[in-house]
Design an enzyme around this catalytic site. Structure first.
Site, PDB file in Angstrom:
ATOM      1  N   GLU A  77      13.262 -27.449  31.595  1.00 58.33           N
ATOM      2  CA  GLU A  77      12.653 -26.215  31.057  1.00 58.33           C
ATOM      3  C   GLU A  77      12.062 -25.431  32.229  1.00 58.33           C
ATOM      4  O   GLU A  77      11.541 -26.036  33.174  1.00 58.33           O
ATOM      5  CB  GLU A  77      11.518 -26.628  30.104  1.00 58.33           C
ATOM      6  CG  GLU A  77      10.626 -25.487  29.625  1.00 58.33           C
ATOM      7  CD  GLU A  77       9.338 -25.987  28.944  1.00 58.33           C
ATOM      8  OE1 GLU A  77       8.769 -27.027  29.366  1.00 58.33           O
ATOM      9  OE2 GLU A  77       8.901 -25.321  27.996  1.00 58.33           O
ATOM     10  N   ASN A  79      10.844 -18.299  26.206  1.00 59.18           N
ATOM     11  CA  ASN A  79      11.089 -19.521  26.965  1.00 59.18           C
ATOM     12  C   ASN A  79      12.504 -19.951  26.543  1.00 59.18           C
ATOM     13  O   ASN A  79      12.709 -20.409  25.420  1.00 59.18           O
ATOM     14  CB  ASN A  79      10.035 -20.567  26.590  1.00 59.18           C
ATOM     15  CG  ASN A  79      10.084 -21.788  27.475  1.00 59.18           C
ATOM     16  OD1 ASN A  79      11.097 -22.066  28.105  1.00 59.18           O
ATOM     17  ND2 ASN A  79       8.995 -22.523  27.517  1.00 59.18           N
ATOM     18  N   LYS A 120      12.934 -20.934  22.740  1.00 66.15           N
ATOM     19  CA  LYS A 120      12.017 -21.975  22.246  1.00 66.15           C
ATOM     20  C   LYS A 120      11.262 -21.525  20.996  1.00 66.15           C
ATOM     21  O   LYS A 120      10.637 -20.456  20.993  1.00 66.15           O
ATOM     22  CB  LYS A 120      11.033 -22.340  23.369  1.00 66.15           C
ATOM     23  CG  LYS A 120      10.124 -23.524  23.076  1.00 66.15           C
ATOM     24  CD  LYS A 120       9.350 -23.866  24.345  1.00 66.15           C
ATOM     25  CE  LYS A 120       8.419 -25.042  24.187  1.00 66.15           C
ATOM     26  NZ  LYS A 120       7.728 -25.357  25.450  1.00 66.15           N
ATOM     27  N   GLU A 169       1.257 -21.190  26.618  1.00 60.30           N
ATOM     28  CA  GLU A 169       2.591 -20.705  26.204  1.00 60.30           C
ATOM     29  C   GLU A 169       2.507 -19.705  25.065  1.00 60.30           C
ATOM     30  O   GLU A 169       3.293 -18.762  24.999  1.00 60.30           O
ATOM     31  CB  GLU A 169       3.477 -21.889  25.797  1.00 60.30           C
ATOM     32  CG  GLU A 169       3.986 -22.673  26.973  1.00 60.30           C
ATOM     33  CD  GLU A 169       5.135 -23.585  26.575  1.00 60.30           C
ATOM     34  OE1 GLU A 169       6.152 -23.090  26.098  1.00 60.30           O
ATOM     35  OE2 GLU A 169       4.982 -24.799  26.761  1.00 60.30           O
ATOM     36  N   CYS A 199      11.422 -28.656  25.407  1.00 59.78           N
ATOM     37  CA  CYS A 199      10.153 -29.369  25.532  1.00 59.78           C
ATOM     38  C   CYS A 199       9.477 -29.717  24.214  1.00 59.78           C
ATOM     39  O   CYS A 199       9.873 -30.629  23.541  1.00 59.78           O
ATOM     40  CB  CYS A 199       9.198 -28.623  26.454  1.00 59.78           C
ATOM     41  SG  CYS A 199       7.843 -29.702  26.962  1.00 59.78           S
ATOM     42  N   ASN A 253       8.480 -29.727  30.500  1.00 62.48           N
ATOM     43  CA  ASN A 253       7.355 -29.810  31.440  1.00 62.48           C
ATOM     44  C   ASN A 253       6.203 -30.357  30.607  1.00 62.48           C
ATOM     45  O   ASN A 253       5.664 -29.636  29.758  1.00 62.48           O
ATOM     46  CB  ASN A 253       6.912 -28.430  31.943  1.00 62.48           C
ATOM     47  CG  ASN A 253       7.867 -27.790  32.932  1.00 62.48           C
ATOM     48  OD1 ASN A 253       7.638 -27.763  34.135  1.00 62.48           O
ATOM     49  ND2 ASN A 253       8.952 -27.236  32.416  1.00 62.48           N
TER      50      ASN A 253
HETATM   51  N1  CDT Z   1       6.172 -27.326  27.868  1.00 65.64           N
HETATM   52  C1  CDT Z   1       5.748 -27.939  26.749  1.00 65.64           C
HETATM   53  O1  CDT Z   1       6.129 -27.591  25.658  1.00 65.64           O
HETATM   54  N2  CDT Z   1       4.863 -28.962  26.918  1.00 65.64           N
HETATM   55  C2  CDT Z   1       4.233 -29.626  25.819  1.00 65.64           C
HETATM   56  C3  CDT Z   1       2.858 -30.070  26.236  1.00 65.64           C
HETATM   57  C4  CDT Z   1       1.846 -29.441  25.431  1.00 65.64           C
HETATM   58  S1  CDT Z   1       0.252 -29.977  25.912  1.00 65.64           S
HETATM   59  C5  CDT Z   1      -0.681 -28.688  25.394  1.00 65.64           C
HETATM   60  C6  CDT Z   1       4.959 -30.862  25.327  1.00 65.64           C
HETATM   61  O2  CDT Z   1       5.026 -31.040  24.119  1.00 65.64           O
HETATM   62  O3  CDT Z   1       5.411 -31.673  26.128  1.00 65.64           O
END
Ligand code: CDT
Length: 313
Positions: free
Chosen positions: A46, A106, A123, A142, A168, A193
């Site tokens: 991502e 995203n 996303k 985000e 993600c 990420n």
């Molecule tokens: N990038 C992404 O969606 N990361 C989220 C972490 C959220 S923590 C506030 C994940 O679900 O991995």
């Protein structure tokens, strides 16, 4: 064989100061390594072209924020990736920040073996917050920077089969896999990420890797499909992110997994027909799924809605 050898190209941290050409070179190096392993398709993470900028607070419209977004794909700086992929005959999944018609997404794209874009996903499940809160140990904004994806979860014809995409946080939601499973997805590709240490309560940080594999292994098994997932990981600008990029078979078994928190390529032979037994028997949706008997689950229950009344019997 339908499907074939699939690669996952995990990335170590991308510094804020790293230029697009520098990042694209890293991607190209991994594409070449994947070719050496006989891969015909590679999954990148991502937001694979930049540092994970939602950790910082920007005012909307700030040029520094806008510079993280691509206005065309490929653009002049990303074109070499597409050219190399075409030379090598490899398709890929690439996550990046997309700006179009005043909207910010995203996004992930899917290419065929000629460098042509054949699919796009934006996303849907955007985690975190709109407003920063100084009492938090770290931000995840985000919801501030991205619009909710407007393409659903499409499944595309690729690799002589059906390939879908997620990004993600989507991987934590069963409906992500099921919506694609209902369209016959045989491979679900995704990048992530996932920061840890943002002030999670109790064991949540310690369980981050467990929840990563738990959700993806369940999604693969419940929908009888392969899952290929690439992390951007390690210590990025002082923030830790999990690695554990992996390829999961339709049995739910992990068949390849990264062991570092750096740029690393893994690969596995993903025979799409291996999913057919489960698609035909255990998870034959047409024969065994019973949505008409699921009751209230078919109604929309959103955030803040009151819980539906409980029937007594
Ligand atoms: N990038 C992404 O969606 N990361 C989220 C972490 C959220 S923590 C506030 C994940 O679900 O991995």
């Amino acid at each position: 064989m339908r499907g074939g050898v699939i690669g996952v190209a995990q990335m170590g941290p991308i510094a804020k100061s790293e230029s697009r050409p520098q990042v694209v070179k890293r991607l190209i190096d991994m594409l070449k390594e994947a070719k050496g392993r006989n891969c015909r398709f590679v999954v990148f993470p991502e937001l694979a072209l930049t540092t994970f900028f939602p950790r910082w607070v920007y005012q909307l419209g700030d040029p520094e924020l806008e510079a993280f977004f691509e206005t065309e794909m490929p653009g002049p700086e990303t074109k070499p990736l597409f050219e190399t992929a075409a030379e090598l005959g490899i398709g890929f999944y690439l996550g990046y920040a997309e700006k179009t018609k005043g909207k910010h997404y995203n996004t992930a794209i899917l290419t065929d073996g000629t460098g042509k874009i054949i699919g796009k996903y934006r996303k849907v499940h955007l985690p975190g917050h709109v407003e920063p809160d100084p009492s938090r140990k770290g931000e995840h904004l985000e919801k501030r920077y991205f619009d909710i994806g407007n393409l659903g979860f499409p499944v595309y014809e690729a690799l002589e089969g059906r390939v879908g995409m997620a990004i993600c946080n989507d991987r934590r939601w069963p409906e992500t896999y099921r919506v694609m499973g209902l369209q016959g997805a045989e491979l679900i590709t995704l990048g992530y990420n996932t920061p840890v240490g943002l002030g999670e309560p109790f064991q949540a940080a310690a369980l981050a890797n467990f929840h990563n594999s738990l959700t993806m292994q369940a999604g693969a098994y419940h929908n009888a499909c392969w899952v290929a997932a690439a992390a951007k990981c390690g210590n990025e600008e002082g923030f830790e992110m999990i690695g554990q990029s992996m390829i999961i078979a339709p049995t739910g078994e992990v068949v390849a997994q990264c062991s570092s928190l750096e740029d690393e390529v893994i690969s596995a032979r993903c025979d799409f027909d291996q999913a057919q037994y489960f698609k035909r028997e255990i998870f034959n949706f047409a024969r065994h799924r019973r949505p008409e008997a699921y009751g209230l689950i078919t109604e929309r229950i959103g955030a803040g809605d009151p819980l539906p009344p409980v029937e007594s019997f």
